[in-house]
Design a protein around this motif. Sequence first.
Motif, PDB file in Angstrom:
ATOM      1  N   GLU A 122      71.887  26.461  -9.547  1.00 17.36           N
ATOM      2  CA  GLU A 122      72.015  27.376  -8.753  1.00 17.36           C
ATOM      3  C   GLU A 122      70.718  27.357  -7.667  1.00 17.36           C
ATOM      4  OE1 GLU A 122      74.932  29.773  -8.341  1.00 17.36           O
ATOM      5  OE2 GLU A 122      75.467  27.865  -8.929  1.00 17.36           O
ATOM      6  N   LEU A 123      69.533  27.262  -8.513  1.00 14.44           N
ATOM      7  CA  LEU A 123      68.343  26.876  -7.165  1.00 14.44           C
ATOM      8  C   LEU A 123      68.053  26.528  -6.176  1.00 14.44           C
ATOM      9  CD1 LEU A 123      66.222  28.663  -6.275  1.00 14.44           C
ATOM     10  CD2 LEU A 123      64.223  27.125  -8.344  1.00 14.44           C
ATOM     11  N   MET A 124      68.482  25.422  -6.778  1.00 19.51           N
ATOM     12  CA  MET A 124      68.456  23.967  -5.381  1.00 19.51           C
ATOM     13  C   MET A 124      70.034  24.516  -4.805  1.00 19.51           C
ATOM     14  SD  MET A 124      68.151  20.457  -8.100  1.00 19.51           S
ATOM     15  CE  MET A 124      67.864  19.457  -6.922  1.00 19.51           C
ATOM     16  N   ARG A 125      71.008  24.848  -5.246  1.00 20.61           N
ATOM     17  CA  ARG A 125      72.168  24.909  -4.227  1.00 20.61           C
ATOM     18  C   ARG A 125      72.480  26.430  -3.204  1.00 20.61           C
ATOM     19  NH1 ARG A 125      76.946  28.616  -4.546  1.00 20.61           N
ATOM     20  NH2 ARG A 125      76.264  29.296  -6.060  1.00 20.61           N
ATOM     21  N   ASN A 126      71.474  27.914  -3.942  1.00 21.02           N
ATOM     22  CA  ASN A 126      71.150  28.178  -3.015  1.00 21.02           C
ATOM     23  C   ASN A 126      69.777  28.125  -1.549  1.00 21.02           C
ATOM     24  OD1 ASN A 126      72.484  30.467  -3.080  1.00 21.02           O
ATOM     25  ND2 ASN A 126      72.575  29.940  -5.187  1.00 21.02           N
ATOM     26  N   PHE A 127      69.010  27.344  -2.345  1.00 22.19           N
ATOM     27  CA  PHE A 127      67.974  26.747  -1.327  1.00 22.19           C
ATOM     28  C   PHE A 127      68.320  26.034  -0.690  1.00 22.19           C
ATOM     29  CE2 PHE A 127      63.750  26.048  -0.714  1.00 22.19           C
ATOM     30  CZ  PHE A 127      63.235  24.600   0.155  1.00 22.19           C
ATOM     31  N   LEU A 128      69.609  25.126  -1.185  1.00 20.67           N
ATOM     32  CA  LEU A 128      69.619  23.951   0.182  1.00 20.67           C
ATOM     33  C   LEU A 128      70.268  24.702   0.937  1.00 20.67           C
ATOM     34  CD1 LEU A 128      70.457  20.837  -1.386  1.00 20.67           C
ATOM     35  CD2 LEU A 128      68.703  21.671   0.431  1.00 20.67           C
TER      36      LEU A 128
ATOM     37  N   MET B  75      82.366  37.725  -6.366  1.00 21.56           N
ATOM     38  CA  MET B  75      81.672  38.601  -6.312  1.00 21.56           C
ATOM     39  C   MET B  75      80.709  38.698  -8.044  1.00 21.56           C
ATOM     40  SD  MET B  75      82.091  41.930  -6.211  1.00 21.56           S
ATOM     41  CE  MET B  75      81.331  43.307  -7.212  1.00 21.56           C
ATOM     42  N   GLY B  76      81.712  38.239  -8.667  1.00 21.02           N
ATOM     43  CA  GLY B  76      81.036  38.705  -9.988  1.00 21.02           C
ATOM     44  C   GLY B  76      80.136  37.920 -10.188  1.00 21.02           C
ATOM     45  N   LEU B  77      80.178  36.683 -10.537  1.00 19.84           N
ATOM     46  CA  LEU B  77      78.532  35.595 -10.962  1.00 19.84           C
ATOM     47  C   LEU B  77      77.513  35.754 -10.257  1.00 19.84           C
ATOM     48  CD1 LEU B  77      78.471  33.234 -12.459  1.00 19.84           C
ATOM     49  CD2 LEU B  77      78.924  31.617 -10.917  1.00 19.84           C
ATOM     50  N   GLU B  78      77.368  35.999  -9.414  1.00 20.57           N
ATOM     51  CA  GLU B  78      76.030  36.757  -8.887  1.00 20.57           C
ATOM     52  C   GLU B  78      75.548  37.872  -9.638  1.00 20.57           C
ATOM     53  OE1 GLU B  78      76.117  36.722  -4.676  1.00 20.57           O
ATOM     54  OE2 GLU B  78      74.160  37.816  -4.369  1.00 20.57           O
TER      55      GLU B  78
ATOM     56  N   GLY C 232      64.874  44.759  -8.208  1.00 18.27           N
ATOM     57  CA  GLY C 232      65.766  45.626  -7.193  1.00 18.27           C
ATOM     58  C   GLY C 232      64.617  45.891  -6.361  1.00 18.27           C
ATOM     59  N   LEU C 233      63.284  45.967  -5.981  1.00 15.88           N
ATOM     60  CA  LEU C 233      62.227  46.271  -5.248  1.00 15.88           C
ATOM     61  C   LEU C 233      61.751  45.003  -4.379  1.00 15.88           C
ATOM     62  CD1 LEU C 233      60.248  49.440  -7.295  1.00 15.88           C
ATOM     63  CD2 LEU C 233      61.040  49.123  -4.680  1.00 15.88           C
ATOM     64  N   VAL C 234      61.981  44.163  -5.843  1.00 12.82           N
ATOM     65  CA  VAL C 234      61.522  42.395  -5.260  1.00 12.82           C
ATOM     66  C   VAL C 234      62.642  42.044  -4.449  1.00 12.82           C
ATOM     67  CG1 VAL C 234      61.079  39.961  -5.904  1.00 12.82           C
ATOM     68  CG2 VAL C 234      60.486  41.775  -7.249  1.00 12.82           C
ATOM     69  N   GLY C 235      63.520  42.416  -4.831  1.00 24.39           N
ATOM     70  CA  GLY C 235      65.063  42.100  -4.086  1.00 24.39           C
ATOM     71  C   GLY C 235      64.983  42.413  -2.103  1.00 24.39           C
ATOM     72  N   SER C 236      64.350  43.762  -2.413  1.00 31.36           N
ATOM     73  CA  SER C 236      64.173  44.699  -1.019  1.00 31.36           C
ATOM     74  C   SER C 236      63.048  44.124  -0.221  1.00 31.36           C
ATOM     75  CB  SER C 236      64.043  46.348  -1.137  1.00 31.36           C
ATOM     76  OG  SER C 236      64.416  46.670  -0.263  1.00 31.36           O
ATOM     77  N   VAL C 237      61.982  43.563  -0.860  1.00 32.28           N
ATOM     78  CA  VAL C 237      60.978  43.335   0.020  1.00 32.28           C
ATOM     79  C   VAL C 237      61.461  41.960   0.283  1.00 32.28           C
ATOM     80  CG1 VAL C 237      58.402  42.608  -0.222  1.00 32.28           C
ATOM     81  CG2 VAL C 237      59.676  45.073  -1.837  1.00 32.28           C
ATOM     82  N   VAL C 238      61.581  40.786  -0.294  1.00 38.03           N
ATOM     83  CA  VAL C 238      62.619  39.566   0.127  1.00 38.03           C
ATOM     84  C   VAL C 238      64.012  39.707   1.323  1.00 38.03           C
ATOM     85  CG1 VAL C 238      63.327  37.214  -0.471  1.00 38.03           C
ATOM     86  CG2 VAL C 238      61.759  38.618  -2.479  1.00 38.03           C
TER      87      VAL C 238
ATOM     88  N   PHE D 266      67.479  35.437   1.349  1.00 40.03           N
ATOM     89  CA  PHE D 266      66.647  33.957   0.643  1.00 40.03           C
ATOM     90  C   PHE D 266      66.452  35.006  -0.428  1.00 40.03           C
ATOM     91  CE2 PHE D 266      63.828  31.060   0.665  1.00 40.03           C
ATOM     92  CZ  PHE D 266      62.747  30.871  -0.641  1.00 40.03           C
ATOM     93  N   SER D 267      66.711  36.403  -1.030  1.00 39.23           N
ATOM     94  CA  SER D 267      67.090  37.254  -2.195  1.00 39.23           C
ATOM     95  C   SER D 267      67.347  36.794  -3.308  1.00 39.23           C
ATOM     96  CB  SER D 267      67.315  38.384  -2.199  1.00 39.23           C
ATOM     97  OG  SER D 267      68.826  37.961  -2.037  1.00 39.23           O
ATOM     98  N   LEU D 268      68.245  35.908  -3.324  1.00 39.60           N
ATOM     99  CA  LEU D 268      68.747  34.833  -4.400  1.00 39.60           C
ATOM    100  C   LEU D 268      68.004  33.657  -5.094  1.00 39.60           C
ATOM    101  CD1 LEU D 268      71.042  35.435  -6.312  1.00 39.60           C
ATOM    102  CD2 LEU D 268      71.993  33.407  -5.126  1.00 39.60           C
ATOM    103  N   ILE D 269      67.329  33.514  -3.574  1.00 46.47           N
ATOM    104  CA  ILE D 269      66.971  32.309  -4.727  1.00 46.47           C
ATOM    105  C   ILE D 269      65.089  32.952  -5.341  1.00 46.47           C
ATOM    106  CG2 ILE D 269      65.392  30.373  -3.001  1.00 46.47           C
ATOM    107  CD1 ILE D 269      67.786  30.479  -1.323  1.00 46.47           C
ATOM    108  N   ALA D 270      64.661  33.605  -4.076  1.00 44.55           N
ATOM    109  CA  ALA D 270      63.482  34.424  -4.815  1.00 44.55           C
ATOM    110  C   ALA D 270      63.216  34.961  -6.515  1.00 44.55           C
ATOM    111  CB  ALA D 270      62.812  35.332  -3.939  1.00 44.55           C
ATOM    112  N   TYR D 271      64.888  35.237  -6.470  1.00 43.93           N
ATOM    113  CA  TYR D 271      65.140  35.443  -7.542  1.00 43.93           C
ATOM    114  C   TYR D 271      65.797  34.245  -8.869  1.00 43.93           C
ATOM    115  CZ  TYR D 271      66.805  39.868  -6.246  1.00 43.93           C
ATOM    116  OH  TYR D 271      67.073  41.301  -5.470  1.00 43.93           O
ATOM    117  N   TYR D 272      65.841  33.560  -8.378  1.00 45.42           N
ATOM    118  CA  TYR D 272      65.759  32.529  -9.586  1.00 45.42           C
ATOM    119  C   TYR D 272      63.964  32.029  -9.466  1.00 45.42           C
ATOM    120  CZ  TYR D 272      70.977  31.558  -8.883  1.00 45.42           C
ATOM    121  OH  TYR D 272      72.308  31.351  -9.328  1.00 45.42           O
TER     122      TYR D 272
END
Lengths: 295, 239, 289
Positions: A104-110, C222-225, C253-259, C266-272
């Motif tokens: 998922e990271l790769m997918r979202n990052f790309l 939306m569920g999986l996210e 949540g705070l991290v996400g808000s800042v990102v 980019f927030s989801l990437i940051a989470y990962y």
Amino acid sequence: MLLATIPLYVQPYLIILLTTILMYVILTVSWAIFSGPTRYISLASAAFFGIGVYTSALLGKSLPLPVVIVAGSLFSFILALCIGLLTLRLRGMYFIIFTFSISELMRNFLLWWETTMTGTVGRWVIIVDHMTVYYIILVIFALVLLTAHLIRRSRFGLALRSIGEQEEAASHIGINATLVKTITFAISAFFMGATGAIMATKWKYIDPRIAFDPLLSFMPVLMAIFGGTGQLFGPVFGAAVFAYLEEILTTKFPYYYMLLFGSILIVVILFLPHGMVGLVQKWLKGGLNRQNANP
Amino acid sequence: MRILEGEGVTKHFGGLAAVHQVDFDIDQGEVVGLIGPNGAGKTTLFNLISGSLPTTGGEIRYKGKRITGLKPHQICKKGIARTFQSAKLFARMTVFENALAASLFGTRRAISVSDAEREAAELLDFVELSPVKTALAKDLPIANRKRLEVARALATKPELLMFDEVMAGLNPTEVAQAMELIAKIRKKGITIFMIEHVMKAIMNVCDRIIVLHHGSKIAEGTPEEISTSRTVIEVYLGE
Amino acid sequence: MFVTVLDVLIGGLIMGGIYALIAVGLSLQYGVGRVLNVSHGEFIMIGAFATWSLYTLLGISPLLSLVICGPVLFMIGFLIHRTLFQYLRDQSESIGAFADSSLLASFGLLFIIQNIALLVWKADIRAYSYLDSSVSILDAVFAVNRLVALLFAVVISSGFYIFLTRTRLGKAIRAAAEDPTTAQVMGVNIHRVLAICFGLGALMAGFAGPLISMIYEIQPTMGLEYTIIAIIVVVLGGLGSITGSLIGGFILGLVGSVVTYFDAGFSLIAYYVIFILLLLIRPTGILGK
């Protein structure tokens, strides 16, 4: 053999269908090479496949096809080695979640990179005619089956099974579990990368969502479990059936196929813990027992 | 020759000292027992020796060379084998496959599959498991499970064999058989270090006994010395 | 400058509150029930869409929907555990086998629930406006619905925390989470507790869904996210620690808000990235054992 001659007699549509089915079969067999005996459920298949896809997209125009495919395989192999060395200390649930996160990271990052940095989300891949694609997939299929078979029969396969049964005891009888797991994981990734590289040419247009589709991680698991991971034939059977089902269902019942898949999955989990192959084995054993019981 | 020695061996889990400054040494050819009440740290000590767990302090040497910090598979190849308290067999593999795996991987030299198969078969004979060699490990009764654990450990051609409560759960006949097996192993020249609760076995089989309590060594000596030691009796009766 | 900081902070607390809720839900299902329920996000989605329907078709306030969706999803979760997961648990040869089969079964549920939602509500993105007015605090302007959502998220999380620490059932649940065998010996009806915990997880989803629908757009996929975010928060807070999930939720949540302030996508990437680093460096999380 049989599969190699089919294209001479049959319509293009069937070739394309067979190509897709073989893709799933290869992914499932590759997945089962590692996850079958070790019982570490990997959800990184999408990552390895996707690397192959993007290798094709990026290098396909400048390098000949065979090189591209090998490159895609190697990049996936290397990623798998890295993941393996870093994380095969993680067990069970952690490993599953971690491998999923990588994909998922790769997918979202790309996706982010393509939108933000390069401006184009999708990419066009060089076009290869469907006959060539079919034959290449057939070769990969033969290779992965051969590899899976050789591993199973070898001492390497015995080591893998020992690790899957009791990892601590396995390391106490001299098996370097980390090394064995990592290499096997990388071999499995190699084939997934190769498949991704060639399938990209069939699809012609790719983007991160297609290349790293999470379903590509989930489906091999499902198919292998349905077919049964105990035998070599199980994943092949499971994948073939499911891939064929998917083609039919997505064309005839596009609105219901997830529902059907989910239901089949639950039914299989509940009633067929050893998959279809296990069921068949039970029937065969049952038949023999009945014969022996009546002298 | 000192085959195994430990100096100040310590293991902390969080704030708790499971093993604390334990010194020990074992000479080649000896049969040494390790006893102590439950939770004394005996299995932890074994785990430290075999590499399952990293030490927090101290050093362990095998044949004079440091082995603390090595991985279990490396220690196994050097010549130390062990059994586990709850027999960690390869459940869905056959008895033969369990032994074969150990023959194939347990030693440093390269071995052909047919040689390994031969050795595995010989070992199964040695522990009297040949009749059931095609049975699945998970289907074995407890006495045979223990035998298989022993066979598997022996397949790695150890010079030091550590038994972790190999007699637990056995009836008196089986205990007597186990003692015979240990005697046979000793005759082969293998040094034995064993954790046991079955007092009769320990007293009859061991040359020396080490006693642990709350992670520390509280006594060491011959079976006569240990069975008459006030400290040891109090520790056991006090529990 | 101050206004921006406050904005990001409140935004972070809102997301954090919701993350905390869904993480606590997942934590209960996994920590006690040992089911990694990947369909958790689908329950949230159902809660969100049910709220949307109730509001747009019947004019029922989302806040009232909270009270409806929560208990209904609780019952559904309870029943699913009692039937499906209980059966799997009894069938499994080992804990590891149960973990695998329950994971796969929950994938099945994911597919089924999502498909049902797609059939009922179609694939479009939906939204509605409720409490759309704004209020200003210290020169910053905030939407009332966001503040109300934040309030409810905090109230529910705190209420739940009190339930776990002060009530008998709550303590039984925590005991079962720590040590199921002993808890059983002490008379705790483990089967019922497990099913209740799974139901409570669904209850949290049933609360989170309506709150999310008040603030954000929703769609059936939306569920999986949200499931992934819940997993990340649970691991961040420490597996087995409910308090950890609460704290972890607010942190993420705070991290996400800042990102999001710097780059919305980019927030989801940051989470990962955080998640992967976490798994590599400290898998036990903040408060885990």
